[in-house]
Write an enzyme that holds these catalytic residues in place. Structure first.
Site, short mmCIF file in Angstrom:
data_model
loop_
_atom_site.label_atom_id
_atom_site.label_comp_id
_atom_site.label_asym_id
_atom_site.label_seq_id
_atom_site.Cartn_x
_atom_site.Cartn_y
_atom_site.Cartn_z
N ASP A 104 -11.23 2.69 3.87
CA ASP A 104 -11.39 1.24 3.78
C ASP A 104 -12.88 0.89 3.78
O ASP A 104 -13.25 -0.27 3.54
CB ASP A 104 -10.67 0.58 4.96
CG ASP A 104 -10.08 -0.78 4.61
OD1 ASP A 104 -10.00 -1.08 3.41
OD2 ASP A 104 -9.71 -1.52 5.54
N GLN B 133 -4.79 -1.92 9.34
CA GLN B 133 -4.67 -3.25 8.75
C GLN B 133 -5.25 -4.32 9.68
O GLN B 133 -4.97 -4.35 10.87
CB GLN B 133 -3.18 -3.54 8.48
CG GLN B 133 -2.91 -4.81 7.71
CD GLN B 133 -3.45 -4.76 6.28
OE1 GLN B 133 -3.29 -3.79 5.57
NE2 GLN B 133 -4.12 -5.82 5.87
N LYS C 209 0.84 -1.21 0.00
CA LYS C 209 0.00 0.00 0.00
C LYS C 209 0.88 1.25 0.00
O LYS C 209 0.61 2.21 -0.73
CB LYS C 209 -0.95 -0.03 1.21
CG LYS C 209 -2.05 -1.05 1.04
CD LYS C 209 -2.82 -1.40 2.31
CE LYS C 209 -3.79 -2.56 2.01
NZ LYS C 209 -4.46 -3.10 3.19
#
Ligand code: NAP
Length: 291
Positions: free
Chosen positions: A116, A93, A49
């Site tokens: 997200d 994450q 990322k």
């Protein structure tokens, strides 16, 4: 049969974002990437990322709290990022250690920075067909793959296998939306579905997000169907140097004989996830600057 090339489509999206970000003068978009602990898969995902962000011209701020961080400390850290005006997007994450309540952490991310798309507000906006929301990256990637492969869901029977918050549920809602490219007639299957192979055989578009290697066999697929394989499963394989191979949720070699279009694993849905995270970050930047 046409292969849906996720690597190529993701590369195209990244190039488009790079061109878009290059026109921004002054402060560039910025994403905070938070990783708790040193889980090897998470280390590699966050690195990917960070690398893709740099390629596009998005600044990333890497935050690495220790695995022992408490839920309250992590929530406070998120709040700091919520209040930092130079941060446009926040990604934390998964998986997180067991003392952390993931759902509460996702909900704690400010909705305008929730790139997200796993917070309550952004999931809700999908149900409301509200385009200002952030669609979580894997379902967004699936819809982009379909759109860029000229698959219009209108009038089609879309069967989704799996109902997770991460993939199955949001992709089913997206396929159902009353908007161009969507408008599908959607059936969602799960472990409580009794006649799953029969339902799958009626799919014009079959989306498999199950987490079981090669679950979807040729006899479960209508000839000419479009197949999106979300699964990423490790299968023991002594002939491979690393001792395993990656398999999707679909028996690719047999199903590809009758599908009209199909995603491979790897190289299908997987590469789209990071591209869509970056797309959401640029969108967050523009929306925050406009408000
Ligand atoms: P998950 O949270 O474990 O959900 C799996 C879903 O499949 C559940 O809804 C479950 O039903 C259903 N299921 C499991 N076994 C079944 C069976 N025998 N019959 C019918 N339904 C069954 O998994 P996920 O997070 O959605 O991920 C699914 C797969 O996609 C995994 O392989 C994962 O690694 C992969 N994935 C890939 C990406 C990517 O970027 N390509 C991103 C995310 C996930 P119940 O709800 O009834 O338990």
């Amino acid at each position: 049969m046409k292969l849906i090339d996720g690597n190529q489509i993701a590369t195209d999206i990244i190039a488009e974002l790079k061109a878009e970000v290059s026109t921004i003068s002054g402060r560039k978009p910025c994403i905070a990437l938070i990783r708790v602990g040193e889980d090897p898969a998470s280390v590699s995902y966050v690195r990917k990322k960070e690398k893709t962000a740099a390629e596009i011209g998005i600044k990333s701020q890497i935050i690495l709290p220790p695995i022992t961080i408490s839920h309250e400390e992590l929530a406070a850290l998120i709040e700091e990022q919520n209040n930092d005006d130079t941060v446009d997007g926040i990604l934390i994450q998964s998986p997180m250690p067991k003392q952390i309540n993931e759902l509460l952490i996702f909900r704690g991310i400010s909705p305008d920075k929730d790139v997200d798309g796993l917070g309550t507000m952004n999931i809700g906006k999908i149900a409301q067909d509200d385009e200002t929301g952030f669609i979580s990256c894997t379902p967004a990637g699936i819809m982009a793959l379909l759109a860029r492969s000229d698959v219009d869901l209108k009038g089609k029977h879309v069967v989704v296998i799996g109902r997770s918050l991460l993939v199955g549920k949001p992709v089913a809602l997206l396929a159902l939306q009353k908007k161009a490219g969507a408008n599908g007639t959607v059936t969602v299957c799960h472990s409580g579905t009794s006649n799953l192979p029969e339902i799958a055989r009626h799919a014009d578009v079959l989306i498999a997000a199950i987490g079981r290697p090669e679950f979807v066999t040729k006899d479960m697929v209508k000839p000419g169907a479009v197949i999106i394989d979300v699964g990423i499963n490790r299968v023991d394989d002594d002939t491979k140097k690393r001792g395993y191979r990656l398999a999707g949720d679909v028996d690719f070699s047999a199903v590809s004989e009758i599908a009209s279009q199909i995603t491979p694993v790897p190289g299908g849905v997987g590469p789209m996830t990071v591209a869509m995270l970056m797309k959401n970050t640029v969108k967050a930047y523009h929306q925050r600057n406009a408000s």
